[in-house]
Write a protein that holds these residues in place. Structure first.
Motif, PDB file in Angstrom:
ATOM      1  N   GLY A 191      42.500  76.892  56.848  1.00  0.00           N
ATOM      2  CA  GLY A 191      43.249  77.905  57.591  1.00  0.00           C
ATOM      3  C   GLY A 191      42.335  78.716  58.493  1.00  0.00           C
ATOM      4  N   GLY A 228      40.617  83.368  52.421  1.00  0.00           N
ATOM      5  CA  GLY A 228      41.065  84.190  51.288  1.00  0.00           C
ATOM      6  C   GLY A 228      42.129  83.492  50.457  1.00  0.00           C
ATOM      7  N   ASN A 286      45.259  82.232  48.573  1.00  0.00           N
ATOM      8  CA  ASN A 286      46.433  82.973  48.087  1.00  0.00           C
ATOM      9  C   ASN A 286      46.114  84.401  47.668  1.00  0.00           C
ATOM     10  OD1 ASN A 286      48.890  81.302  48.289  1.00  0.00           O
ATOM     11  ND2 ASN A 286      47.568  79.838  47.235  1.00  0.00           N
ATOM     12  N   ASP A 307      52.633  93.690  46.756  1.00  0.00           N
ATOM     13  CA  ASP A 307      52.719  92.458  45.982  1.00  0.00           C
ATOM     14  C   ASP A 307      53.428  91.373  46.805  1.00  0.00           C
ATOM     15  OD1 ASP A 307      52.751  90.681  43.913  1.00  0.00           O
ATOM     16  OD2 ASP A 307      54.011  91.871  42.586  1.00  0.00           O
ATOM     17  N   ALA A 313      44.543  74.508  42.650  1.00  0.00           N
ATOM     18  CA  ALA A 313      44.698  73.422  41.663  1.00  0.00           C
ATOM     19  C   ALA A 313      45.424  72.209  42.240  1.00  0.00           C
ATOM     20  CB  ALA A 313      45.424  73.950  40.430  1.00  0.00           C
TER      21      ALA A 313
HETATM   22  C1  LIG Z   1      52.727  86.075  45.966  1.00  0.00           C
HETATM   23  C2  LIG Z   1      51.602  85.858  44.999  1.00  0.00           C
HETATM   24  C3  LIG Z   1      51.271  86.852  44.092  1.00  0.00           C
HETATM   25  C4  LIG Z   1      50.239  86.645  43.179  1.00  0.00           C
HETATM   26  N1  LIG Z   1      49.888  87.665  42.344  1.00  0.00           N
HETATM   27  C5  LIG Z   1      48.871  87.488  41.470  1.00  0.00           C
HETATM   28  C6  LIG Z   1      48.435  88.552  40.639  1.00  0.00           C
HETATM   29  O1  LIG Z   1      48.932  89.679  40.709  1.00  0.00           O
HETATM   30  N2  LIG Z   1      47.431  88.312  39.759  1.00  0.00           N
HETATM   31  C7  LIG Z   1      46.841  87.087  39.656  1.00  0.00           C
HETATM   32  O2  LIG Z   1      45.950  86.923  38.814  1.00  0.00           O
HETATM   33  N3  LIG Z   1      47.209  86.080  40.467  1.00  0.00           N
HETATM   34  C8  LIG Z   1      48.198  86.243  41.368  1.00  0.00           C
HETATM   35  N4  LIG Z   1      48.544  85.225  42.208  1.00  0.00           N
HETATM   36  C9  LIG Z   1      47.841  83.932  42.081  1.00  0.00           C
HETATM   37  C10 LIG Z   1      46.526  83.903  42.845  1.00  0.00           C
HETATM   38  O3  LIG Z   1      46.734  84.100  44.218  1.00  0.00           O
HETATM   39  C11 LIG Z   1      45.873  82.552  42.577  1.00  0.00           C
HETATM   40  O4  LIG Z   1      45.671  82.428  41.172  1.00  0.00           O
HETATM   41  C12 LIG Z   1      44.517  82.379  43.237  1.00  0.00           C
HETATM   42  O5  LIG Z   1      44.553  82.670  44.600  1.00  0.00           O
HETATM   43  C13 LIG Z   1      44.075  80.930  43.022  1.00  0.00           C
HETATM   44  O6  LIG Z   1      42.760  80.785  43.473  1.00  0.00           O
HETATM   45  P1  LIG Z   1      42.209  79.347  43.874  1.00  0.00           P
HETATM   46  O7  LIG Z   1      40.825  79.510  44.327  1.00  0.00           O
HETATM   47  O8  LIG Z   1      42.511  78.414  42.757  1.00  0.00           O
HETATM   48  O9  LIG Z   1      43.158  78.866  45.097  1.00  0.00           O
HETATM   49  P2  LIG Z   1      43.561  79.584  46.461  1.00  0.00           P
HETATM   50  O10 LIG Z   1      43.379  81.039  46.393  1.00  0.00           O
HETATM   51  O11 LIG Z   1      44.903  79.064  46.826  1.00  0.00           O
HETATM   52  O12 LIG Z   1      42.496  79.024  47.496  1.00  0.00           O
HETATM   53  C14 LIG Z   1      42.483  77.682  47.945  1.00  0.00           C
HETATM   54  C15 LIG Z   1      41.805  77.641  49.308  1.00  0.00           C
HETATM   55  O13 LIG Z   1      41.557  76.308  49.710  1.00  0.00           O
HETATM   56  C16 LIG Z   1      41.971  76.121  51.068  1.00  0.00           C
HETATM   57  N5  LIG Z   1      42.248  74.692  51.221  1.00  0.00           N
HETATM   58  C17 LIG Z   1      43.234  73.974  50.609  1.00  0.00           C
HETATM   59  N6  LIG Z   1      43.133  72.674  50.937  1.00  0.00           N
HETATM   60  C18 LIG Z   1      42.062  72.552  51.779  1.00  0.00           C
HETATM   61  C19 LIG Z   1      41.457  71.452  52.449  1.00  0.00           C
HETATM   62  N7  LIG Z   1      41.916  70.203  52.311  1.00  0.00           N
HETATM   63  N8  LIG Z   1      40.389  71.686  53.255  1.00  0.00           N
HETATM   64  C20 LIG Z   1      39.893  72.960  53.409  1.00  0.00           C
HETATM   65  N9  LIG Z   1      40.437  74.035  52.771  1.00  0.00           N
HETATM   66  C21 LIG Z   1      41.501  73.834  51.955  1.00  0.00           C
HETATM   67  C22 LIG Z   1      43.161  77.038  51.202  1.00  0.00           C
HETATM   68  O14 LIG Z   1      43.478  77.350  52.528  1.00  0.00           O
HETATM   69  C23 LIG Z   1      42.671  78.263  50.405  1.00  0.00           C
HETATM   70  O15 LIG Z   1      41.862  79.104  51.198  1.00  0.00           O
HETATM   71  C24 LIG Z   1      49.553  85.403  43.155  1.00  0.00           C
HETATM   72  C25 LIG Z   1      49.867  84.422  44.090  1.00  0.00           C
HETATM   73  C26 LIG Z   1      50.873  84.632  45.005  1.00  0.00           C
HETATM   74  C27 LIG Z   1      51.185  83.550  46.010  1.00  0.00           C
END
Ligand SMILES: Cc1cc2nc3c(=O)[nH]c(=O)nc-3n(C[C@H](O)[C@H](O)[C@H](O)COP(=O)(O)OP(=O)(O)OC[C@H]3O[C@@H](n4cnc5c(N)ncnc54)[C@H](O)[C@@H]3O)c2cc1C
Length: 525
Positions: free
Chosen positions: A39, A83, A85, A202, A274
């Motif tokens: 992104g 950043g 999600n 939120d 994931a």
């Molecule tokens: C509306 C909402 C509310 C939430 N509230 C909470 C909360 O209050 N407390 C809490 O603990 N959790 C909350 N969460 C969950 C939290 O956002 C996630 O647990 C966390 O962001 C997951 O982290 P991650 O690193 O696994 O993935 P992500 O944060 O999703 O990061 C993945 C990254 O990889 C990038 N990406 C994906 N595929 C590719 C590719 N092929 N090439 C290059 N880049 C790629 C994406 O763009 C993204 O930047 C919420 C989520 C949402 C949507």
């Protein structure tokens, strides 16, 4: 295809809770680090705080279509930007409980043990709480695990109408506590406080950048302070290529504005979230890894979890005037209750319920009717509403999985452990009906549980590449390195062997710091 003329020490793919935190940790090593993010920076614009844009028009969700259980396409509630999600998360940042790391018997089955204990994670939780500005109060949550340090900031205070609700819950003998939140709030000096305690927290990006997300707290400071870190945005990794032996990733194929580039590094870290991390490994199948990269165990993509989650709206006679309502949490039912000795999960406020959120948040059958309600009447309902989020652990099931079929992402997810969730909904509904909150009585029959969050709601996605010491049953070792590929790591929500009942992100951040320490040592060698 253009082959980059530079070789890096580390490539990190993704900038969310896992990738962003790891990039921040490794930037100080002085090593050449390339961060690839599909992104761009999320635009700062008034629409950041528009319920209509964010909830009804899904402005910040991807347009991708994935395929669900029924073979029908759906638009997942996830988005791609610096950043990840965390740009829209609710920033409720909780530690898993000590027992969550052990095997736990649930009404619906077994939640397996992790091969590391809470004590192994504790120092990293403390560091993650500091990095992400967590506000909270130790000693107030009856199930909280021991911590080696206080929260970096005092708890976010309850405004009077929320305090009245908390007092009502306390009078029933329960222990509501301030929800630990990651944000930049200075209640002692509001003039100096980046956070203005608004009603669009939120689910919304923060227009004033006061939410502690992995863009603002990790990626930008790391990039600004450390020239050795290069961030490429709009850079979507499409495939990982291995060398002859299959034991090493030698190329990271990346699409940037319609061109294909090949990057290489000594260490490659996948942190795409994931679902997308497992999808990337599956898409990277080759002769040495015919089932998908690092997938001899056939575990990649399996054991996908996302919590049983229900949003519930309680309607009051009087308006709830609190500008920032996401402050109360309740863990009294986390491990069950006397006649139900199984974990039920956690209760916490959602952010404020706004008029333009109601059609998007209503149960599917009611949504068309809610849309017909005139806006001013929706305003009346919204200002008398308090939102609650009920979250129960779902159990790992190998058939709940992400797959790639004919190039398309398929997500199969069947609910389990539902009796525990039903019990929590029933219990919390009766608590809300019973509490005495002075003028703020709940109107009888006015508590609207939404259905279990549908498959589109992948906010709490985890599992899919579980860690462990047995390569037959896990994808990653305990350092989150792929068993079968020496220089490949997965550092996001994928590594969870079980999900616990608390929000996942502080654990993802803490784990990224832990793996960061391991990689720092490996990079010295
Ligand atoms: C509306 C909402 C509310 C939430 N509230 C909470 C909360 O209050 N407390 C809490 O603990 N959790 C909350 N969460 C969950 C939290 O956002 C996630 O647990 C966390 O962001 C997951 O982290 P991650 O690193 O696994 O993935 P992500 O944060 O999703 O990061 C993945 C990254 O990889 C990038 N990406 C994906 N595929 C590719 C590719 N092929 N090439 C290059 N880049 C790629 C994406 O763009 C993204 O930047 C919420 C989520 C949402 C949507």
């Amino acid at each position: 295809m253009t082959t980059a003329d530079r070789h890096y020490d580390v490539i990190i793919i993704g900038t969310g809770a896992g990738g962003g935190t790891l990039a921040h940790e490794l930037a100080t090593t002085g090593k050449r680090i390339l961060v690839l993010e599909r992104g761009d920076f999320l635009p700062r614009e008034k629409a950041n705080w528009s319920a209509l844009e964010v909830y009804q028009k899904e402005r910040y969700h991807t347009d991708e279509q994935w395929i669900g259980n029924d073979g029908e396409p759906f638009r997942p509630q996830t988005g791609y930007r610096v950043g990840g999600n965390t740009k829209v998360y609710g920033a409720a940042l909780l530690r898993m409980r000590e027992r969550d790391f052990t095997e736990v018997v649930h009404k619906g089955g077994i939640s397996p043990a992790w091969e590391l204990s809470y004590q192994d994670f504790e120092p990293y939780y403390t560091r993650a709480e500091k990095l992400y500005d967590v506000h909270g109060q130790r000693g107030s949550d009856p199930t909280e695990p021991p911590a080696s340090d206080r929260y970096p900031y005092p708890p976010v205070s309850h405004e009077p109408d929320m305090q009245a609700i908390a007092d009502g819950i306390s009078k029933l003998g329960y222990y509501p506590f301030p929800l630990p939140l990651g944000l930049k709030l200075n209640e002692g000096n509001r003039l100096k406080s980046p956070c203005i305690r608004c009603d669009t927290f939120d689910g919304y990006p923060c227009l004033v950048e006061a939410k502690a997300d992995s863009d603002v707290n990790a990626i930008r400071p790391a990039r600004d302070r450390h020239e050795n870190l290069t961030l490429l945005t709009s850079a979507k990794v499409s495939r990982l290529i291995t060398g002859e032996s299959g034991r090493e990733v030698t190329g990271v194929e990346t699409e940037i504005y319609g061109e294909t580039y090949l990057f290489s590094a000594d260490i490659v870290v996948v942190a795409c979230g994931a679902i997308n991390s497992s999808v990337l490994l599956l898409r990277s199948a080759n002769d040495r890894h015919p089932n998908g990269l690092a997938n001899r165990s056939d575990q990649v993509g399996r054991n996908f979890m996302k919590h049983l989650a229900v949003a519930l709206v309680a309607l009051h006679l009087e308006p709830n005037r609190a500008g920032f309502q996401k402050t109360i949490a309740v863990n009294d039912f986390y491990w069950g209750e006397p006649d139900f000795p199984y974990p039920m999960g956690m209760v916490q406020n959602t952010g404020n319920v706004l008029a333009d959120m109601l059609p998007a948040e209503a149960p599917p059958l009611m949504a068309p009717l809610v849309k017909l309600i005139p806006h001013f009447e929706r305003e009346l309902i919204a200002e008398r509403s308090t939102g609650w989020w009920l979250q129960t652990e779902d159990l790992p099931d190998p058939d709940n999985r992400a797959r790639v079929i004919d190039g398309k992402v398929h997500l199969n997810y069947k609910l389990n452990n539902t009796e525990a969730s039903d019990r929590l909904i029933h219990r919390w509904t009766s608590v809300l009906k019973t509490i005495d909150r002075g003028a703020m009585h709940v109107i009888p029959f006015s508590i609207y549980p939404r259905n279990q969050m549908p498959v589109q709601a992948v906010a709490h996605q985890c599992g899919t590449c579980r860690f462990g010491s047995d390569p037959r049953t896990s994808v990653l070792d305990v350092n989150c390195r792929a068993h079968e590929v020496d220089n490949l790591y997965v550092v996001d929500g994928s590594f969870f062997p079980s999900n616990s009942g608390v929000n996942p992100t502080l654990t993802i951040m803490a784990n990224a710091i832990r793996v960061g320490d391991h990689l720092r040592e490996r990079l010295k060698a």
